[in-house]
Write a protein that holds these residues in place. Structure first.
Motif, short mmCIF file in Angstrom:
data_model
loop_
_atom_site.label_atom_id
_atom_site.label_comp_id
_atom_site.label_asym_id
_atom_site.label_seq_id
_atom_site.Cartn_x
_atom_site.Cartn_y
_atom_site.Cartn_z
N SER A 224 0.83 -1.21 0.00
CA SER A 224 0.00 0.00 0.00
C SER A 224 0.86 1.26 0.00
CB SER A 224 -0.91 0.01 1.24
OG SER A 224 -1.73 -1.13 1.27
N TYR A 225 0.41 2.27 -0.74
CA TYR A 225 1.02 3.59 -0.84
C TYR A 225 2.27 3.63 -1.73
CZ TYR A 225 -1.91 4.95 3.15
OH TYR A 225 -2.96 5.20 3.99
N VAL A 226 2.80 2.50 -2.13
CA VAL A 226 4.01 2.50 -2.96
C VAL A 226 3.65 2.85 -4.40
CG1 VAL A 226 5.91 1.12 -3.88
CG2 VAL A 226 5.23 0.87 -1.49
N VAL A 227 4.31 3.87 -4.93
CA VAL A 227 4.06 4.34 -6.30
C VAL A 227 5.12 3.82 -7.26
CG1 VAL A 227 3.85 6.38 -7.77
CG2 VAL A 227 2.93 6.42 -5.42
N ALA A 228 6.37 3.79 -6.82
CA ALA A 228 7.47 3.33 -7.69
C ALA A 228 8.65 2.88 -6.81
CB ALA A 228 7.90 4.44 -8.64
N VAL A 229 9.52 2.09 -7.42
CA VAL A 229 10.74 1.64 -6.75
C VAL A 229 11.90 1.85 -7.71
CG1 VAL A 229 12.00 -0.32 -5.77
CG2 VAL A 229 9.53 -0.09 -5.38
N HIS A 230 12.95 2.52 -7.27
CA HIS A 230 14.12 2.69 -8.13
C HIS A 230 15.39 2.54 -7.29
CE1 HIS A 230 15.10 6.88 -6.84
NE2 HIS A 230 13.79 6.98 -6.65
N ASP A 231 16.54 2.51 -7.98
CA ASP A 231 17.83 2.29 -7.31
C ASP A 231 17.77 1.07 -6.39
OD1 ASP A 231 19.78 4.59 -7.99
OD2 ASP A 231 17.88 5.63 -7.62
N LEU A 232 17.23 -0.02 -6.95
CA LEU A 232 17.11 -1.27 -6.20
C LEU A 232 18.41 -2.06 -6.31
CD1 LEU A 232 15.42 -3.40 -4.68
CD2 LEU A 232 14.59 -4.20 -6.91
N HIS A 233 19.00 -2.39 -5.17
CA HIS A 233 20.27 -3.12 -5.15
C HIS A 233 20.16 -4.31 -4.20
CE1 HIS A 233 22.28 0.12 -7.32
NE2 HIS A 233 21.72 0.97 -6.49
N ALA A 234 20.75 -5.43 -4.59
CA ALA A 234 20.83 -6.60 -3.71
C ALA A 234 22.23 -7.16 -3.81
CB ALA A 234 19.80 -7.65 -4.14
N TRP A 235 22.82 -7.50 -2.68
CA TRP A 235 24.19 -8.00 -2.67
C TRP A 235 24.40 -8.87 -1.45
CZ3 TRP A 235 22.61 -3.34 -0.99
CH2 TRP A 235 23.06 -2.89 0.25
N ILE A 236 25.60 -9.44 -1.34
CA ILE A 236 25.93 -10.28 -0.19
C ILE A 236 27.20 -9.73 0.45
CG2 ILE A 236 26.34 -12.63 0.62
CD1 ILE A 236 25.19 -13.67 -1.95
N SER A 237 27.14 -9.48 1.74
CA SER A 237 28.32 -8.97 2.44
C SER A 237 29.34 -10.08 2.65
CB SER A 237 27.92 -8.37 3.80
OG SER A 237 27.08 -7.26 3.60
N GLY A 238 28.87 -11.23 3.09
CA GLY A 238 29.74 -12.40 3.24
C GLY A 238 29.29 -13.46 2.26
N SER A 239 29.30 -14.72 2.66
CA SER A 239 28.84 -15.75 1.75
C SER A 239 27.38 -16.11 1.99
CB SER A 239 29.70 -17.01 1.89
OG SER A 239 29.73 -17.45 3.23
N ARG A 240 26.75 -15.52 3.02
CA ARG A 240 25.34 -15.82 3.26
C ARG A 240 24.67 -14.70 4.05
NH1 ARG A 240 27.86 -19.87 7.63
NH2 ARG A 240 29.14 -18.16 8.25
N LEU A 241 25.04 -13.45 3.75
CA LEU A 241 24.46 -12.30 4.42
C LEU A 241 23.81 -11.38 3.39
CD1 LEU A 241 27.42 -11.50 6.85
CD2 LEU A 241 25.27 -12.62 7.44
N PRO A 242 22.65 -11.76 2.81
CA PRO A 242 22.02 -10.95 1.77
C PRO A 242 21.51 -9.62 2.31
CG PRO A 242 20.57 -12.74 2.44
CD PRO A 242 21.87 -12.97 3.11
N SER A 243 21.70 -8.58 1.52
CA SER A 243 21.24 -7.23 1.88
C SER A 243 20.54 -6.61 0.68
CB SER A 243 22.42 -6.35 2.29
OG SER A 243 23.13 -6.90 3.39
#
Length: 297
Positions: A224-243
């Motif tokens: 709800s209330y979300v109009v758009a999403v930009h600058d979306l990034h996903a990565w892993i700091s270690g071998s199993r720490l998704p951010s």
């Protein structure tokens, strides 16, 4: 990774390292006495295994250190760097053995089959024991997975060496030894590629394999209330720490009625529930803020 489980992994790595290092010394001596390239190749592989296990232990200790000062993510990627170095080491040893194997194929030398079979049989037993020890460790860690791959590859390499020794004893075919060495080279190259591919993906900050960015964006847009999403990034700091981080454009009414804190909870709950991402950072912004965004994507 819990501290207790981390200490158990370290204990398992230490036991496996002690087994591999002790046998490696014996194998090098016998390899020179028997003039066996296959045994020497196995010993070289076991040297990389011992180094890999020591590095894995050091990386585990570093990864347990908390984030502080300039190291805002802690030392989680020490495990990933360990895996990358292991991959490079495997490639170097594989290249050296490959060159020598080609020479031995062209100009075969006498090989003592009995020592080959005896030492390789003992080595197979040692590798299997070390593999069983590491099987109980946390193999979701790229660091542990790399160490386990090294040891499991050893078992297959020793099996090939046993076959080469039997062939030498039965038929006297001296080229069986370098052929077995070539098989070891293939195993090392395969393990190296896997380690370099996976560690490179993390170091280059590729999206986690279990996170589909298109699906993730769609889930966020359904909130709800979300109009758009930009600058979306996903990565892993270690071998199993998704951010995950993203700029989320929301309806002005959300700011007006004070619902932005609840919306933030919903967004983070969405990621934790559907994508198993516990560390997420969102910048909530009105549509009018787009004019102030540089390099938006």
């Amino acid at each position: 990774m819990g501290a207790e489980h981390g200490h158990d992994d370290e204990r398992r790595l230490t036991i496996a390292c002690a087994l591999i290092a002790a046998f490696m010394v014996v194998e090098v001596v016998v390899a020179f006495l028997a003039s066996s390239l296959a045994l020497l190749a196995d010993a070289g592989h076991m040297l990389t295994d011992a180094i890999a296990l020591v590095m894995a232990i050091v990386a585990l200790r570093l990864a347990r250190r908390p984030a502080q000062g300039r190291w805002t993510f802690g030392y989680a990627r020490a495990e990933v760097l360990s895996a990358a170095v292991n991959g490079v080491t495997l490639l170097v040893v594989a290249a050296v053995v490959l060159v020598e194997a080609i020479k031995r194929l062209a100009y075969p030398s006498d090989v003592a089959g009995t020592p080959l079979v005896v030492v390789a049989s003992v080595g197979l037993g040692v590798s299997l024991v070390a593999t069983l020890v590491l099987a109980g460790a946390d193999r979701h860690s790229l660091n542990i997975a790399g160490a386990f791959a090294h040891i499991a590859t050893d078992a297959a390499a020793f099996a090939a060496t046993i076959i080469a020794g039997v062939v030498v004893l039965v038929s006297g075919a001296r080229r069986a030894d370098p052929v077995a060495a070539l098989f070891v080279v293939v195993l090392m190259a395969r393990a190296a590629w896997s380690l370099l591919r996976d560690s490179g993906h993390v170091l280059l900050e590729g999206a986690p394999a279990n996170v589909d960015l298109t699906e993730l964006r769609a889930h966020l847009m359904q909130t709800s209330y979300v109009v758009a999403v930009h600058d979306l990034h996903a990565w892993i700091s270690g071998s199993r720490l998704p951010s995950v981080s993203a700029h989320v454009v929301i309806d002005d009414a959300c700011f007006a009625d004070g619902r932005s804190p609840q919306l933030l909870d919903e967004l983070q709950g969405c990621l934790a529930g559907h994508f198993d991402v516990e560390h997420s950072t969102f910048q909530l912004e009105p549509a009018s803020h787009a004019a102030h965004e540089a390099g938006m994507h």
